[in-house]
Each structure stands twice: as C-alpha cells, then as structure tokens.
Scaffold this motif. Structure first.
Motif, PDB file in Angstrom:
ATOM      1  N   ASN A 338     -24.270 -29.775  39.077  1.00 46.75           N
ATOM      2  CA  ASN A 338     -24.404 -28.596  38.225  1.00 46.75           C
ATOM      3  C   ASN A 338     -24.535 -27.320  39.051  1.00 46.75           C
ATOM      4  OD1 ASN A 338     -27.080 -29.219  39.078  1.00 46.75           O
ATOM      5  ND2 ASN A 338     -27.893 -27.952  37.428  1.00 46.75           N
ATOM      6  N   ASP A 339     -24.376 -27.424  40.368  1.00 43.56           N
ATOM      7  CA  ASP A 339     -24.381 -26.253  41.243  1.00 43.56           C
ATOM      8  C   ASP A 339     -22.952 -25.784  41.531  1.00 43.56           C
ATOM      9  OD1 ASP A 339     -27.082 -26.088  41.484  1.00 43.56           O
ATOM     10  OD2 ASP A 339     -27.194 -27.291  43.292  1.00 43.56           O
ATOM     11  N   ILE A 340     -22.060 -26.020  40.597  1.00 40.02           N
ATOM     12  CA  ILE A 340     -20.658 -25.649  40.799  1.00 40.02           C
ATOM     13  C   ILE A 340     -20.388 -24.286  40.160  1.00 40.02           C
ATOM     14  CG2 ILE A 340     -18.262 -26.307  40.316  1.00 40.02           C
ATOM     15  CD1 ILE A 340     -19.646 -28.140  42.315  1.00 40.02           C
ATOM     16  N   ALA A 341     -19.760 -23.405  40.937  1.00 36.78           N
ATOM     17  CA  ALA A 341     -19.367 -22.091  40.416  1.00 36.78           C
ATOM     18  C   ALA A 341     -17.941 -22.189  39.888  1.00 36.78           C
ATOM     19  CB  ALA A 341     -19.445 -21.046  41.523  1.00 36.78           C
ATOM     20  N   ARG A 342     -17.763 -21.820  38.613  1.00 38.74           N
ATOM     21  CA  ARG A 342     -16.415 -21.751  38.048  1.00 38.74           C
ATOM     22  C   ARG A 342     -15.953 -20.297  38.079  1.00 38.74           C
ATOM     23  NH1 ARG A 342     -16.087 -22.905  32.802  1.00 38.74           N
ATOM     24  NH2 ARG A 342     -18.299 -23.054  32.323  1.00 38.74           N
ATOM     25  N   LEU A 343     -14.690 -20.079  38.438  1.00 42.07           N
ATOM     26  CA  LEU A 343     -14.172 -18.734  38.681  1.00 42.07           C
ATOM     27  C   LEU A 343     -13.072 -18.380  37.682  1.00 42.07           C
ATOM     28  CD1 LEU A 343     -14.062 -19.097  42.552  1.00 42.07           C
ATOM     29  CD2 LEU A 343     -15.787 -17.883  41.215  1.00 42.07           C
ATOM     30  N   THR A 348     -12.875 -23.819  41.323  1.00 39.32           N
ATOM     31  CA  THR A 348     -14.308 -24.107  41.374  1.00 39.32           C
ATOM     32  C   THR A 348     -14.760 -24.125  42.831  1.00 39.32           C
ATOM     33  OG1 THR A 348     -13.959 -26.501  41.444  1.00 39.32           O
ATOM     34  CG2 THR A 348     -14.276 -25.506  39.261  1.00 39.32           C
ATOM     35  N   ALA A 349     -16.029 -23.846  43.038  1.00 35.99           N
ATOM     36  CA  ALA A 349     -16.597 -23.857  44.392  1.00 35.99           C
ATOM     37  C   ALA A 349     -18.022 -24.382  44.312  1.00 35.99           C
ATOM     38  CB  ALA A 349     -16.596 -22.445  44.986  1.00 35.99           C
ATOM     39  N   ALA A 350     -18.407 -25.178  45.295  1.00 36.40           N
ATOM     40  CA  ALA A 350     -19.783 -25.674  45.339  1.00 36.40           C
ATOM     41  C   ALA A 350     -20.711 -24.495  45.614  1.00 36.40           C
ATOM     42  CB  ALA A 350     -19.927 -26.735  46.422  1.00 36.40           C
ATOM     43  N   GLY A 351     -21.666 -24.281  44.714  1.00 35.47           N
ATOM     44  CA  GLY A 351     -22.566 -23.135  44.833  1.00 35.47           C
ATOM     45  C   GLY A 351     -23.271 -23.064  46.165  1.00 35.47           C
ATOM     46  N   LYS A 428     -40.364 -25.550  43.567  1.00 37.12           N
ATOM     47  CA  LYS A 428     -39.046 -25.589  44.208  1.00 37.12           C
ATOM     48  C   LYS A 428     -38.289 -24.291  43.973  1.00 37.12           C
ATOM     49  CE  LYS A 428     -38.541 -30.570  43.534  1.00 37.12           C
ATOM     50  NZ  LYS A 428     -37.729 -31.628  42.921  1.00 37.12           N
ATOM     51  N   LEU A 429     -37.408 -23.973  44.913  1.00 35.71           N
ATOM     52  CA  LEU A 429     -36.555 -22.791  44.812  1.00 35.71           C
ATOM     53  C   LEU A 429     -35.112 -23.251  44.633  1.00 35.71           C
ATOM     54  CD1 LEU A 429     -36.463 -19.644  45.103  1.00 35.71           C
ATOM     55  CD2 LEU A 429     -35.912 -20.022  47.505  1.00 35.71           C
ATOM     56  N   LYS A 430     -34.462 -22.762  43.587  1.00 35.21           N
ATOM     57  CA  LYS A 430     -33.068 -23.128  43.342  1.00 35.21           C
ATOM     58  C   LYS A 430     -32.169 -22.051  43.934  1.00 35.21           C
ATOM     59  CE  LYS A 430     -30.599 -25.428  39.563  1.00 35.21           C
ATOM     60  NZ  LYS A 430     -29.297 -25.288  40.125  1.00 35.21           N
ATOM     61  N   GLN A 431     -31.399 -22.429  44.961  1.00 30.49           N
ATOM     62  CA  GLN A 431     -30.647 -21.420  45.706  1.00 30.49           C
ATOM     63  C   GLN A 431     -29.469 -20.836  44.918  1.00 30.49           C
ATOM     64  OE1 GLN A 431     -31.264 -24.459  47.785  1.00 30.49           O
ATOM     65  NE2 GLN A 431     -32.432 -23.632  49.468  1.00 30.49           N
ATOM     66  N   PHE A 432     -28.849 -21.654  44.089  1.00 30.73           N
ATOM     67  CA  PHE A 432     -27.742 -21.151  43.264  1.00 30.73           C
ATOM     68  C   PHE A 432     -27.943 -21.630  41.826  1.00 30.73           C
ATOM     69  CE2 PHE A 432     -23.711 -21.980  41.096  1.00 30.73           C
ATOM     70  CZ  PHE A 432     -23.199 -20.686  41.060  1.00 30.73           C
ATOM     71  N   THR A 433     -27.773 -20.702  40.876  1.00 29.78           N
ATOM     72  CA  THR A 433     -27.885 -21.048  39.449  1.00 29.78           C
ATOM     73  C   THR A 433     -26.720 -20.434  38.713  1.00 29.78           C
ATOM     74  OG1 THR A 433     -30.303 -21.009  39.596  1.00 29.78           O
ATOM     75  CG2 THR A 433     -29.341 -20.925  37.400  1.00 29.78           C
ATOM     76  N   SER A 434     -26.036 -21.250  37.924  1.00 28.10           N
ATOM     77  CA  SER A 434     -24.995 -20.746  37.048  1.00 28.10           C
ATOM     78  C   SER A 434     -25.511 -20.756  35.619  1.00 28.10           C
ATOM     79  CB  SER A 434     -23.730 -21.610  37.148  1.00 28.10           C
ATOM     80  OG  SER A 434     -22.771 -21.166  36.217  1.00 28.10           O
ATOM     81  N   PHE A 435     -25.372 -19.622  34.936  1.00 28.82           N
ATOM     82  CA  PHE A 435     -25.800 -19.508  33.549  1.00 28.82           C
ATOM     83  C   PHE A 435     -24.622 -19.662  32.595  1.00 28.82           C
ATOM     84  CE2 PHE A 435     -29.084 -17.127  35.905  1.00 28.82           C
ATOM     85  CZ  PHE A 435     -30.197 -17.859  35.497  1.00 28.82           C
ATOM     86  N   ILE A 436     -23.498 -20.154  33.130  1.00 25.45           N
ATOM     87  CA  ILE A 436     -22.308 -20.383  32.291  1.00 25.45           C
ATOM     88  C   ILE A 436     -22.392 -21.789  31.730  1.00 25.45           C
ATOM     89  CG2 ILE A 436     -19.798 -20.527  32.254  1.00 25.45           C
ATOM     90  CD1 ILE A 436     -19.784 -18.656  34.658  1.00 25.45           C
ATOM     91  N   ASN A 437     -22.237 -21.925  30.430  1.00 26.22           N
ATOM     92  CA  ASN A 437     -22.301 -23.260  29.805  1.00 26.22           C
ATOM     93  C   ASN A 437     -21.052 -24.057  30.127  1.00 26.22           C
ATOM     94  OD1 ASN A 437     -24.790 -22.733  28.608  1.00 26.22           O
ATOM     95  ND2 ASN A 437     -23.798 -21.699  26.859  1.00 26.22           N
TER      96      ASN A 437
END
Length: 437
Positions: A338-343, A348-351, A428-437
């Motif tokens: 779920n750390d995947i960035a969709r563009l 897609t890119a691994a966050g 814990k600290l989450k380094q990358f978060t995507s708020f896109i469903n």
C-alpha cells in the motif's frame, strides 16, 4: 540466578523451556529431514483448520491437501470480522494470546495465537538475539518504542518493561533536550543493547553526531543495536554504526506471526524457517523462484487458535538465489504494497524508493532532520519536514527536480515545515502515505 524473563513467560502460560528444546530439535534436522518436517507441518496446520475452524473451512473449500498451490492466499481484508468468528473450536479469548496489529498497513485487526505457538515465537526471538550475545534474562535493554498514554495500559507496559529488564525511552519527543536526557541515561546505566523503531534511533544518532559523541565510549557495555518496524536505509545504517560504535542488526517481524527475518553475523537477513514458511508470489498467486520480486506470503506452521495460512502480509520483497528451504535469505525488503504511488500517466512507483531518492537530496547538509511524503492526488505530493532552517527556494527546486526526474513531469510538489512529525499511537513513523483510494 532467577531467570526473571523466562519466569514471567511461564507465569503467563508459555512453556518457554519446552519451546527452546523444540526449536533446537528443528534446527538440528538434516536437509532431507527438514524437507519432510516442512511438508508435514504445512499439511498438518491446513488440515487442522479445515476440520476445526469454520471461518477457514469456508475460505478453503477447494483445497487439495496434496497440492500446496490449491491452498488460497489470505489477506488482511479476510480478517476484518470479529475475532470470535475466526477462532478454532476449543479456543477462546480466555485461553489464547490476544493482541492487535499496529494498523501501519491500513488494515488493523485483533488476532489470536495459541499459547504453544506464542511460546515458540519467544524461543525464536531469544535464539536470534543470542547470536549477538544477548540473554533476555540478564541483558539490559535500552528500548525506543511507543507506549500507551492511558493509565492502565501505560503502567501495564512499564511492569512488562521491569520484568523484561529494559528501560523505555519516549519516541514522541525527539528534541535535543530530550536526547540530552537519553544520553545522560546511557552514561549512568550499563545497557547491553538497544532495540526499537528505526526512525527515533536514527534521530538519536544524528544528535550524537552533532555532539561528536560515540555512544559506546560513554556506555562501553553496549554490544549491539537491533532496529525494527521501519525501513533501515544503508546510509542510516552507516550513520548508526559510526555513532554507536557497535554492530547494527536489522529485524523484520509481524506481531500476528512471529519474527520473520533477522540479520545474522554474516550480514545476511536470515528468514525464520523453523516456525514459518515464507513464499514470494506474483500478482496471480504463482510461486516465484529465488531472486524474483513479489508479494511476501507467510504460513504460521504452529498457530492452531487462528489460521495464518498463505497469509499476504502486505509487503514486497525478494528471497536470495542463495536461499535453501532450511535457510532462506531475504535479499531485499522493498516496502508495503500500500506504499505504491500511482501517477497521472498510469505509471506506479514504490513510495519508499522515491522517498529514498528525495532523502539523498534533502538530508545532504544536515539541516533537515526528518521528513515524510504524502500524496493527496495523482499529481500532488507534499513533503513535510522538520529542520533547523526553512528550505530555500533553490533547495526546494533541487528536491522537486529530483522527484520529477524519478517519477514523471507534470506533478506538483509542495513543502510544509513542521515542528515535529505525527507518529502513530504505537510510535511508528510512516515515510510515505498515499491518500488516493
């Protein structure tokens, strides 16, 4: 000497002595014996849950016990229902170990482990820490973890810390003033090892670097630092080794399962093959060969209270080509699915990958101590950062160019300087978060 840690486990119904002996017997099997052991345990745990767990029986209607690939892959979404509906016959919340996942994957849930399974988990952990001369009964731990803030759970954790011979540092205050107190505690206490979340430990190392202090010089009893729960990047590992003056060991685990992998004395991330079976699968649930990247899917070989069979943990990784059934090696842990960035282009890119690209630019002068990346829309990213001085326009431009170069043109990058970053309740600290469903 009273074995206080072992005693506390026995007091809670976990037969740690029996578990240590069982683990030793598994570890002394020959290659051929281990192959038979693994096949038997896999079939046994599947057959048990088909016969004794209505929840699993409905999930595994088409299982052929002679065909492992017919066993369905479980996901966290399957577990989004009351625990009582997922327990095997004869197991209740009263006679099992109950806990809750952190929810860092976005899908928190309550789970159960039978007491024998949990005793084996502790035997495994104690065995791995023993590789570096750590004995839970006698070794003093400096612990960088979160702690519940409500009184009942707070004091419960403090009591567990006392039984476990550890001192807990807050991960919610990473200011220099707080770290001065941490350093003073190390100067006055004979700690044997450090254990905890990666990001606060890295921040402590940065503080030590600014102070020009090597931790082992003020606390010479320290043997090893073991980091867990968050990604450890190579440059951060180098920083820790330099500022702590001791080996840095990477641990990978999941509370609902067990210790999954632990860095051995040869710097290999050795997978737990004694109580777990770890596979790498593609998007169609096909088993991938060693060296190929895919989803990490894990079977708990001993948990009879609750099925974790071909369980997709939500992580992506690679098993090394040097792996064997008895000694699998985790070559790389790439991040969470779920750390995947969709563009916008569909790419897609691994966050965590582009987090690392940005990290190499943003932290090069020591101004920025921590940062996270948030994606709010397909084309919109925000970098929230903690720093001594605000980033200049030139610095922002350099960082933006690096991200655009790695991702694609047409994305917008904004910056927000904050006093401190929000951590989860667990710390814990989450380094990358995507708020896109």
């Amino acid at each position: 000497m009273l074995q206080l840690f072992d005693f506390s486990l026995k007091l809670n119904g976990f037969d740690i002595n029996k578990a240590k002996l069982a683990l030793w017997k598994i570890q002394t099997l020959t290659d051929d014996e281990f192959d038979g052991y693994l096949n038997n345990k896999r079939s046994e745990v599947v057959a048990f849950h088909i016969q004794n767990n209505p929840f699993y029986k409905s999930l595994g209607e088409n299982i052929d016990l002679n065909d492992w690939e017919s066993v369905p892959v479980m996901t966290k979404r399957h577990l989004q229902q009351p625990l009582e509906k997922r327990l095997s016959d004869g197991y209740t919340t009263k006679n099992t170990y109950i806990n809750k996942t952190s929810g860092s994957s976005g899908d928190p849930f309550i789970f159960a482990k039978d007491k024998w399974c949990h005793a084996l988990t502790w035997a495994e952990i104690m065995n791995r820490f023993g590789w570096f001369g750590i004995d839970f009964n006698t070794s003093k731990q400096a612990r960088f973890y979160g702690i519940p803030l409500d009184k009942k759970d707070y004091y419960k954790e403090r009591l567990k810390d006392w039984f476990s011979n550890r001192y807990r540092f807050s991960v919610f205050d990473l200011s220099d003033n707080a770290f001065e107190s941490v350093l003073a505690k190390f100067q006055s206490t004979s700690f044997d090892y450090i254990n905890g979340y990666t990001s606060p430990i890295v921040q402590f190392a940065k503080f030590l670097k600014r102070k020009e202090v090597v931790l082992k010089s003020v606390c010479p009893t320290l043997k090893v630092c073991i980091v867990t729960s968050e990604m450890l990047f190579e440059d951060d590992k180098t920083l820790l080794e330099t500022q702590f003056g001791m080996p840095i060991v990477n641990e990978y685990g999941a509370s609902e399962l067990d210790l999954i992998a632990f860095e051995n004395t040869e710097d290999q991330w050795q997978v737990n093959s004694e109580t777990l079976y770890v596979e790498i699968l593609d998007d169609n649930d096909n088993i991938l060969p060693y060296g190929k990247e895919g989803r990490i899917v894990i079977t708990s070989l001993y948990n009879k209270a609750h099925p974790f069979i071909r369980y997709d943990i939500g992580d992506i990784g690679i098993l090394s080509e040097e792996s064997t059934l008895q000694k699998p090696i985790l070559k790389k842990l790439i991040g969470r699915t779920n750390d995947i960035a969709r563009l916008p282009s569909g790419k897609t890119a691994a966050g965590l990958t582009f987090f690392y690209i940005t990290k190499s630019v943003i932290e090069n002068d020591g101004n920025v101590s921590e940062f996270v990346i948030e994606q709010s829309h397909l084309d919109a990213f925000k970098i929230k950062y903690v720093s001594k001085n605000a980033l200049s326009n030139d610095e922002k431009e350099t960082i933006s160019k690096a991200m655009i170069q790695y991702l694609e043109p047409g994305i917008s990058i904004t910056f927000e300087r904050v006093a401190k970053l929000d951590r989860s309740k667990s710390g814990k600290l989450k380094q990358f978060t995507s708020f896109i469903n």
